[in-house]
Design a protein around this motif. Structure first.
Motif, PDB file in Angstrom:
ATOM      1  N   VAL A 164      -0.509   9.117  -0.287  1.00 13.22           N
ATOM      2  CA  VAL A 164       0.659   9.490   0.524  1.00 13.22           C
ATOM      3  C   VAL A 164       1.870   8.611   0.216  1.00 13.22           C
ATOM      4  O   VAL A 164       2.999   9.115   0.105  1.00 13.22           O
ATOM      5  N   ILE A 165       1.667   7.317   0.073  1.00 13.96           N
ATOM      6  CA  ILE A 165       2.783   6.380  -0.134  1.00 13.96           C
ATOM      7  C   ILE A 165       3.649   6.738  -1.347  1.00 13.96           C
ATOM      8  O   ILE A 165       4.875   6.601  -1.293  1.00 13.96           O
ATOM      9  N   PRO A 166       3.062   7.208  -2.471  1.00 13.03           N
ATOM     10  CA  PRO A 166       3.898   7.567  -3.633  1.00 13.03           C
ATOM     11  C   PRO A 166       4.904   8.683  -3.376  1.00 13.03           C
ATOM     12  O   PRO A 166       5.773   8.926  -4.225  1.00 13.03           O
ATOM     13  N   ILE A 167       4.803   9.385  -2.237  1.00 14.88           N
ATOM     14  CA  ILE A 167       5.819  10.396  -1.913  1.00 14.88           C
ATOM     15  C   ILE A 167       7.191   9.743  -1.852  1.00 14.88           C
ATOM     16  O   ILE A 167       8.204  10.330  -2.234  1.00 14.88           O
ATOM     17  N   TRP A 168       7.224   8.484  -1.379  1.00 17.42           N
ATOM     18  CA  TRP A 168       8.492   7.744  -1.290  1.00 17.42           C
ATOM     19  C   TRP A 168       8.727   6.860  -2.515  1.00 17.42           C
ATOM     20  O   TRP A 168       9.848   6.711  -2.949  1.00 17.42           O
ATOM     21  N   ASN A 169       7.654   6.295  -3.066  1.00 13.75           N
ATOM     22  CA  ASN A 169       7.834   5.361  -4.177  1.00 13.75           C
ATOM     23  C   ASN A 169       6.532   5.215  -4.954  1.00 13.75           C
ATOM     24  O   ASN A 169       5.519   4.792  -4.392  1.00 13.75           O
ATOM     25  N   VAL A 170       6.572   5.569  -6.251  1.00 14.75           N
ATOM     26  CA  VAL A 170       5.388   5.406  -7.095  1.00 14.75           C
ATOM     27  C   VAL A 170       5.443   4.011  -7.722  1.00 14.75           C
ATOM     28  O   VAL A 170       6.252   3.752  -8.614  1.00 14.75           O
ATOM     29  N   SER A 171       4.588   3.116  -7.251  1.00 11.71           N
ATOM     30  CA  SER A 171       4.535   1.743  -7.746  1.00 11.71           C
ATOM     31  C   SER A 171       3.208   1.129  -7.316  1.00 11.71           C
ATOM     32  O   SER A 171       2.470   1.731  -6.514  1.00 11.71           O
ATOM     33  N   PRO A 172       2.900  -0.060  -7.808  1.00  6.71           N
ATOM     34  CA  PRO A 172       1.664  -0.721  -7.372  1.00  6.71           C
ATOM     35  C   PRO A 172       1.601  -0.940  -5.861  1.00  6.71           C
ATOM     36  O   PRO A 172       0.514  -1.128  -5.311  1.00  6.71           O
ATOM     37  N   LEU A 173       2.756  -0.910  -5.180  1.00  7.47           N
ATOM     38  CA  LEU A 173       2.785  -1.112  -3.731  1.00  7.47           C
ATOM     39  C   LEU A 173       1.896  -0.088  -3.014  1.00  7.47           C
ATOM     40  O   LEU A 173       1.212  -0.424  -2.040  1.00  7.47           O
ATOM     41  N   GLY A 174       1.904   1.161  -3.474  1.00  6.18           N
ATOM     42  CA  GLY A 174       1.089   2.189  -2.846  1.00  6.18           C
ATOM     43  C   GLY A 174      -0.397   1.859  -2.921  1.00  6.18           C
ATOM     44  O   GLY A 174      -1.138   2.031  -1.951  1.00  6.18           O
ATOM     45  N   LEU A 175      -0.839   1.372  -4.080  1.00  2.75           N
ATOM     46  CA  LEU A 175      -2.239   0.994  -4.256  1.00  2.75           C
ATOM     47  C   LEU A 175      -2.599  -0.199  -3.372  1.00  2.75           C
ATOM     48  O   LEU A 175      -3.653  -0.214  -2.720  1.00  2.75           O
ATOM     49  N   ILE A 176      -1.712  -1.194  -3.340  1.00  7.60           N
ATOM     50  CA  ILE A 176      -1.980  -2.417  -2.577  1.00  7.60           C
ATOM     51  C   ILE A 176      -1.961  -2.152  -1.076  1.00  7.60           C
ATOM     52  O   ILE A 176      -2.873  -2.561  -0.344  1.00  7.60           O
ATOM     53  N   ALA A 177      -0.918  -1.464  -0.601  1.00  6.59           N
ATOM     54  CA  ALA A 177      -0.801  -1.183   0.838  1.00  6.59           C
ATOM     55  C   ALA A 177      -1.964  -0.324   1.326  1.00  6.59           C
ATOM     56  O   ALA A 177      -2.511  -0.554   2.417  1.00  6.59           O
ATOM     57  N   GLY A 178      -2.361   0.668   0.534  1.00  9.21           N
ATOM     58  CA  GLY A 178      -3.503   1.502   0.906  1.00  9.21           C
ATOM     59  C   GLY A 178      -4.782   0.692   1.026  1.00  9.21           C
ATOM     60  O   GLY A 178      -5.580   0.895   1.945  1.00  9.21           O
TER      61      GLY A 178
END
Length: 490
Positions: A164-178
């Protein structure tokens, strides 16, 4: 043995549909994130995973050992205090020295821009550490259904947020936050399962925690360092592949390691928890059964279950990864074929390695772990200096095979099991697997269409397990109970 089987099934099959869904979501993730993103995420996991080991000083392993519930509760509370302290200490370091830490990471891992994710490290230390503590407490209380539910929730919530997070921004942040959110949800789920034990925890005292800390001092003195060494060992490729090559190579390695270890690790960890609880009872004189028989049966079942999937990956590694995750990830399939022998032996040894604690052999475990770590650093350094990533990983896998073969032999000997018999079992099921796979090997040699190969694999797999089910009545009982469990839950 029937209770043991039932408890393993609770952990393994808690909700088969949810577990399979979690695995099926991986191909979506590989089509959203790049190998570089996955590489940076793996570096984050490696660094935080090492710090998590320090957070409990390995006292969580002692939660299962005390004879009284009150003593065990004091050990668990001691772990929670240590985790909170280490998490806060890490947060202070990240806030005060962000530039210095970023510089070190850039120099070691060749990955600029990682400082923006540092703030998540103390959070995952806390969530992950509490997850370990609750896991062992619930295992002691034989509430394996709650543990199974927490793992399912962890997997599904992690993957859901990573998508879901990559809808706003595709970056390692999505993997880490998830990843962080997944452990947070799992902790809350397990906390509900511990509510009925609040009366026991009210008896916790500083004096008793000190007594328990001294009584089980071998865990921080020896087990924590051996656990740290064994945590670093599988992470060494992450560090050195990033140093010698690139984060993309780390990403390929990460996917290869994750996909194979996800199902194997799920089963291995489930068996380990139930196995540790069972043999701890037997050692304390509170449980029925013979330790030699329990260890022998568990080891045999691990070989029977694990050897055939490993043979399939050796034959079809690249094809499976290209089909499942996309053309750009075929290199991960090559890496899997290199890593399979090591992963299989780790799968066999993971549950029975708890015998080091049961027989108070933490010093041997520490020596083994440190020697293994040194050998892997040397192997990957030689590979990085003189060859390709494949050559480096080949040396890494080879050292793992040698050391885990010795480890398994030593542990079986501790339990009084004939090593010759265990070797014969390994040869027997490997031979069955290879013979059954001959049509698949021929199709691969003659470059048949992948869908034909896939169909053949689908036919051959039940044939192998059908032969082993017929040959092994205990495994037939496990499989029948597994199917009943699945039917009741779906």
């Amino acid at each position: 043995m029937s209770n043991f089987i039932a408890n393993v099934l609770k952990l393994v099959s808690g909700s088969v549909t949810a577990q399979i869904l979690g695995i099926l979501l991986v191909p979506l993730i590989t089509r959203i994130y790049s190998p570089d993103d996955l590489g940076i995420f793996q570096i984050f996991l490696a660094v935080s995973g090492i710090l998590v080991i320090f957070s409990t000083f390995s006292y969580q392993f002692a939660i299962l050992l005390p004879k009284t519930e009150e003593d065990s509760a004091n050990v668990a509370f001691l772990c929670a205090i240590l985790i909170t302290f280490i998490s806060l200490l890490t947060a202070v370091a990240v806030i005060i020295f962000p530039k210095e830490i970023e510089y070190i990471l850039e120099q070691i891992f060749n990955s600029p821009g990682t400082s923006k994710y540092l703030i998540y490290i103390p959070v995952i230390i806390f969530f992950n550490g509490i997850f370990f503590v609750q896991n062992y407490w619930l295992s002691r209380k034989i509430r394996f259904g709650v543990v199974a539910g927490s793992r399912i929730l962890n997997t599904l919530s992690t993957k859901a947020f990573q998508l879901v997070i990559p809808i706003w921004n595709v970056s390692p942040l999505g993997l880490i936050a998830g990843y962080v959110i997944g452990y947070g949800f799992a902790d809350l789920f397990m906390l509900k399962g511990i509510k009925e034990d609040l009366g026991i925890f009210r008896k916790v005292s500083v004096k008793k925690m000190k007594e328990m800390a001294i009584q089980y001092k071998n865990f921080p003195l020896f087990s924590s360092w051996s656990t740290l060494a064994n945590t670093i060992s599988p992470q060494v490729p992450t560090f050195l592949l990033a140093y010698f090559y690139s984060t993309s190579v780390v990403g390929y390695f990460s996917l290869a390691n994750q996909v194979v270890n996800m199902p194997m690790g799920l089963l291995g960890t489930a068996i380990q928890q139930v196995f540790f609880q069972k043999i701890s009872e037997v050692k304390n004189g509170n449980g029925k059964g013979d330790m030699k028989i329990i260890v022998g049966e568990v080891y045999k079942k691990l070989i029977l279950i694990g050897v055939f999937p490993m043979i399939l990956l050796l034959i079809l590694g690249e094809e499976i990864f290209t089909f499942a995750f996309g053309e750009s990830w075929h290199i991960s399939g090559t890496y899997v074929k290199i890593l399979v022998p090591w992963i299989f032996l780790v799968f066999l040894s993971s549950p029975i390695s708890t015998l080091y604690s049961v027989f108070d052999k933490q010093k041997v475990w520490l020596t083994f772990s440190i020697t293994l770590l040194i050998s892997r650093v040397v192997a990957l350094a030689i590979g990085g200096i003189y060859g390709s990533p494949e050559f480096a990983l080949g040396l890494f896998s080879l050292t793992g095979v040698v050391f885990w073969l010795w480890n398994n032999a030593y542990l079986l000997n501790l339990a009084g099991i004939n090593k010759r018999e265990s070797i014969e079992i390994l040869i027997k099921y490997t031979t069955i697997g290879i013979v059954v796979s001959i049509p698949l090997i021929l199709l691969e040699v003659f470059s048949a269409n992948f869908y034909i190969i896939l169909l053949a694999a689908g036919i051959i797999t039940p044939i192998y397990y059908g032969l082993t089910l017929h040959d092994d009545p205990t495994f037939r009982k496990i499989f029948s109970a597994f199917l009943v469990n699945v039917k009741n839950r779906t």
